[in-house]
Design an enzyme around this catalytic site. Structure first.
Site, short mmCIF file in Angstrom:
data_model
loop_
_atom_site.label_atom_id
_atom_site.label_comp_id
_atom_site.label_asym_id
_atom_site.label_seq_id
_atom_site.Cartn_x
_atom_site.Cartn_y
_atom_site.Cartn_z
N ASP A 156 32.02 75.52 72.85
CA ASP A 156 32.26 74.79 71.58
C ASP A 156 33.36 75.37 70.77
O ASP A 156 33.13 76.31 70.16
CB ASP A 156 30.76 74.71 70.62
CG ASP A 156 31.12 73.81 69.65
OD1 ASP A 156 31.92 72.67 69.72
OD2 ASP A 156 30.32 73.94 68.68
N GLU B 161 34.31 71.61 74.86
CA GLU B 161 34.49 70.23 74.25
C GLU B 161 35.84 69.75 73.88
O GLU B 161 36.65 70.50 73.74
CB GLU B 161 33.80 70.55 72.78
CG GLU B 161 33.49 69.24 71.94
CD GLU B 161 32.99 69.34 70.75
OE1 GLU B 161 31.62 69.99 70.87
OE2 GLU B 161 33.48 69.13 69.66
N ASP C 165 26.79 75.84 66.63
CA ASP C 165 27.64 75.94 67.51
C ASP C 165 26.97 76.61 69.01
O ASP C 165 27.60 76.27 70.03
CB ASP C 165 28.70 77.10 66.93
CG ASP C 165 29.12 76.73 65.60
OD1 ASP C 165 30.22 76.15 65.42
OD2 ASP C 165 28.45 76.92 64.76
#
Lengths: 174, 174
Positions: free
Chosen positions: A7, A68, A141
Site C-alpha cells: 500500500d 495498489e 496501511d
C-alpha cells in the site's frame, strides 16, 4: 504462492506478505509499515522506501508483488507522493523479474468483503478472519497491504501468468 | 558545474545536460528523450526509465540533477505516470549521493524567458540563444529538460549547497 502486497505512501508505506492458494487457508507471513519523515527531501524519502522494499523482497522472496493502483482523483494532498512511492515499489519488483500486479481499492474491498465500498473496519475484520489473527492488523496501511496480497492470491495465478507472459514478450521484442 | 535536467514522463522523458556557471556562457553537453511504449506494463516502462537515467548519469557525470516538480493539478490523464517517472529519476540521482533539486514549470519559464507564463515557442527560442544552438531543440521534452538544467545553474550553486547540507543532516540523524 507467496505474495507481497504494498500500500504505497511517502509517509507510511504498508507491506504485507501472505502465503497460500485459492481454496486453501491463507497464512500471514509478515507485515510492516515503512515510515519516512516529512522533514527530509522527497528524493531521500524515496531512497529509504526503495531500500525498505528491496530488503523486504530479499527477506521474504515473494512470487509476485501486488501494488495498489493510484488514481489522479485520489486525495490531492498526497497523490504525487503516493504515485512516486508506488513507482519505486514497482521498479524494485520488476527489475528482479517479479510479476507486478495493480489492484484498485474497490477491487481489494470487493475481494475481501464482497463489497467494493466497504469501510476500513469491515476490511480489518475480514483480514482478521481470513488470516486467523487475534486482532485486526494496525495501522490501516498494514491491513491494506495484507488485503492487497489476499486479493492477488484470490484473483488467481491466472492473472500473474498473463502479466508474466506479457512482460516476457516485452523483453523479447525490445 | 554540470547539471542534468530531467522533464519526467512515462511516454517521453526529456534529459538535457548543460555545463557552465552564473555569468558565463553555458554549453549544451547532450540532450535526449527516453521513450517507452504504452503497450508495456507500467512497471516495465519504469524500469526502462531507471536504466536510461542511470546510463545517462554514468556517461555524463553531472554535479547535480534538476527535476521538474509535478503537481496534483497537472494534466489529469498523465499525472500519475509523470509523478512515477519523476520519483524514479530522483531515486537514481539521490542513491548516488547527487543533489536533487525540484523546479516548477513557472520557475523555469521565468528563469529562461523572464516570464513565468511564457509559451513553448518562447522557451525554445531562449534556449537556442542561451546555448548558442542553430535551431530550437526538439521535441518540447528535450527543450524543457535543457531549460531545467539552465534554471538550476542560474538559480545558483547556493541552493544546491543548502540541499546537500539538509540531505547530509538527514543522513546523520537517521
Amino acid at each position: 504462492m507467496r505474495v507481497l502486497g504494498i500500500d504505497p505512501g511517502l509517509t507510511r508505506c504498508g507491506m504485507g506478505v501472505v502465503e497460500g492458494s485459492v481454496g486453501r487457508p491463507l497464512t500471514l507471513v509478515d507485515v510492516n509499515v515503512l515510515r519516512t519523515s516529512s522533514d527530509l527531501p522527497v528524493a531521500e524519502r524515496l531512497v529509504t522506501i526503495e531500500k525498505g522494499v528491496e530488503a523486504w523482497i530479499e527477506e521474504h522472496r515473494p512470487d509476485a508483488v501486488a501494488v495498489e493502483r493510484v488514481f489522479a482523483r485520489s486525495d490531492i494532498s498526497t497523490v504525487i507522493g503516493t504515485a512516486q512511492a508506488s513507482g519505486i515499489a514497482m521498479v524494485v519488483a520488476a527489475r528482479r523479474g517479479l510479476p507486478v500486479a495493480l489492484h484498485t481499492p474497490s477491487e481489494v474491498k470487493a475481494a475481501v468483503t464482497g463489497n467494493g465500498r466497504a469501510d476500513k473496519a469491515q476490511v480489518g475484520a475480514m483480514i482478521t478472519r481470513i488470516l486467523r489473527l487475534e486482532r485486526p492488523p494496525k495501522p490501516a496501511d498494514a491491513a491494506d497491504a495484507l488485503a492487497l496480497a489476499i486479493t492477488h492470491i484470490w484473483r488467481g495465478g491466472a492473472q500473474s501468468r498473463i502479466d508474466a507472459a506479457v512482460a516476457a514478450a516485452g523483453r523479447r521484442t525490445r
